[in-house]
Structures are given as C-alpha cells and as structure tokens.
Design a protein around this motif. Structure first.
Motif, PDB file in Angstrom:
ATOM      1  N   ASP A 128       6.223 -40.879 -12.669  1.00 38.68           N
ATOM      2  CA  ASP A 128       6.045 -39.793 -11.714  1.00 38.68           C
ATOM      3  C   ASP A 128       5.028 -38.811 -12.281  1.00 38.68           C
ATOM      4  O   ASP A 128       4.428 -39.062 -13.326  1.00 38.68           O
ATOM      5  CB  ASP A 128       7.382 -39.089 -11.410  1.00 38.68           C
ATOM      6  CG  ASP A 128       8.081 -38.567 -12.656  1.00 38.68           C
ATOM      7  OD1 ASP A 128       7.389 -38.012 -13.542  1.00 38.68           O
ATOM      8  OD2 ASP A 128       9.310 -38.693 -12.754  1.00 38.68           O
ATOM      9  N   ASN A 130       5.748 -35.460 -12.884  1.00 41.97           N
ATOM     10  CA  ASN A 130       6.425 -34.267 -13.381  1.00 41.97           C
ATOM     11  C   ASN A 130       5.868 -33.840 -14.731  1.00 41.97           C
ATOM     12  O   ASN A 130       5.289 -34.633 -15.472  1.00 41.97           O
ATOM     13  CB  ASN A 130       7.927 -34.519 -13.505  1.00 41.97           C
ATOM     14  CG  ASN A 130       8.587 -34.729 -12.156  1.00 41.97           C
ATOM     15  OD1 ASN A 130       8.058 -34.295 -11.134  1.00 41.97           O
ATOM     16  ND2 ASN A 130       9.722 -35.406 -12.145  1.00 41.97           N
ATOM     17  N   ARG A 132       6.179 -33.009 -18.500  1.00 43.53           N
ATOM     18  CA  ARG A 132       7.080 -33.338 -19.607  1.00 43.53           C
ATOM     19  C   ARG A 132       6.253 -33.776 -20.818  1.00 43.53           C
ATOM     20  O   ARG A 132       5.064 -34.062 -20.715  1.00 43.53           O
ATOM     21  CB  ARG A 132       8.070 -34.440 -19.224  1.00 43.53           C
ATOM     22  CG  ARG A 132       7.430 -35.715 -18.735  1.00 43.53           C
ATOM     23  CD  ARG A 132       8.454 -36.819 -18.569  1.00 43.53           C
ATOM     24  NE  ARG A 132       9.548 -36.474 -17.710  1.00 43.53           N
ATOM     25  CZ  ARG A 132       9.565 -36.650 -16.383  1.00 43.53           C
ATOM     26  NH1 ARG A 132       8.496 -37.149 -15.789  1.00 43.53           N
ATOM     27  NH2 ARG A 132      10.612 -36.345 -15.677  1.00 43.53           N
TER      28      ARG A 132
END
Length: 204
Positions: A128, A130, A132
């Motif tokens: 994905d 996101n 991080r």
C-alpha cells in the motif's frame, strides 16, 4: 540505536557495503538474503516458528544477525511475525513478508556507525502507500539512515537531516533501492532499479 527492518511490505536481499568512490571498489560488509539460505523458509512459515534459534536472518558477511523480536512485544500472538513468501524479487526465490501487525520486525542489536563512503541496498515490495519505516539504521528522528514510505513515495532518509526523494509507490511491485553516501563530495544519492534518481548535498 539499532538496525531495524519492518513495515507492510516484502523484502529480499539486503546488502550494506563500504564504497571507495575514487577507485570505484566495493567491499560488502553485511548481507542478509531474507530467507534464501534459512532453514524452514518454506512459503507461509513464520520466522522463528520452526527454528530452534528463535528465528533470525543470518548476516552472511558481517555476523550481525537480524532477530525476530515480534513475540517479545506485549500483546503479540504466539509466533506472530513476518513470514517467508515465494513472491520474491527478480533473481530470488524467497522473500520475507511483513504484514504491518503490531510489533512485527527484524532487529539487529548492532548499530552501524557508517557516515561516509558507503551504500545500502535492498529490494522492497509495498502492499500500500501508507507512511511507515522500511529499513533503518539508527534513530529516524535524529541520526542514521535508511528507507521509508512517506507521502506515497519510496524515500531515502538521513535522520535529522533530510529526505532523499524517490518515486511514487506502486503497490505490489518489486523495486530495488540503493542509498549511496559519498563523503568526499558531501552527497547522498538514491538509486532506483539501478539508476540515479535523486542526489542531495547532505550526508548523515
């Protein structure tokens, strides 16, 4: 400070090397193949579930094994942790899949005090976009270096210094990233799939 691998992605073949730019020679000082040479690295097996050692990724060169610490996190399920997967990067047969669950990580207690003339390379396959951590050596807020997913991009990061901007994340696609620090020139370059992508006038 520690060297840590984590995130919601798969990783294969991590290499750390010292580089002498003047003569273009490379000496590999640490290498983790992320499953290819490990016992019980069958598809779907959890790291540490079948290994008497408790599960670790052998450093094939420098001896700084990366240990599965997932079970040591409060609330982690038994044998929770990253798993081996056959969905590997080109030229590889095994990778390690991090699902993003709380506490999933591989960590070496070593902190690699490299700030000049070195490179850090890996394959990564995010699921994905996101934000991080992917792999980092040190404290991302104040020192060290590594790779992060940030604002939908695969970026290099020099902690407390600067981002080295990379390409937009394409989920479920393997990308080879390399961060090369040239101490003489005072530059850090991010390479993407073997090609220079971004160079900044900063070093760790």
């Amino acid at each position: 400070n520690k060297f840590m691998l984590m995130g919601c992605s798969a990783m294969t073949a991590i290499t750390m090397a010292s580089v002498m730019p003047a003569i273009a020679s490379i000496t590999v000082i640490h290498q983790w193949d992320m499953g290819a040479s490990e016992v019980a690295s069958g598809n779907g097996n959890v790291i540490g579930q079948l290994l008497p050692s408790g599960g670790y990724q052998t450093d094939l060169v420098g001896g700084a094994n990366a240990v599965n610490l997932s079970n040591q996190v409060s609330g982690a399920a038994p044998y929770s942790g990253p798993i081996y997967t056959s969905n590997a990067a080109p030229g590889n047969t095994v990778a390690i899949q991090f699902t993003g669950d709380a506490g999933q990580s591989l960590t070496s207690t070593s902190f690699f005090n490299l700030t000049s003339n070195f490179g850090f390379q890996l394959w990564v396959n995010p699921t994905d976009t996101n934000t991080r951590m992917i792999a980092y050596n040190g404290n991302a807020g104040s020192d060290g270096w590594g790779f992060v997913e940030n604002n939908g991009q695969l970026n290099g990061l020099l902690g407390g210094v600067a981002f080295v901007n990379g390409p937009a994340i394409t989920p479920d696609t393997w990308t080879n990233l390399a961060l090369v620090v040239d101490g003489q020139a005072g530059t850090t370059t991010l390479y993407v799939n073997g090609k220079s992508y971004t160079t900044i006038n900063s070093v760790p």
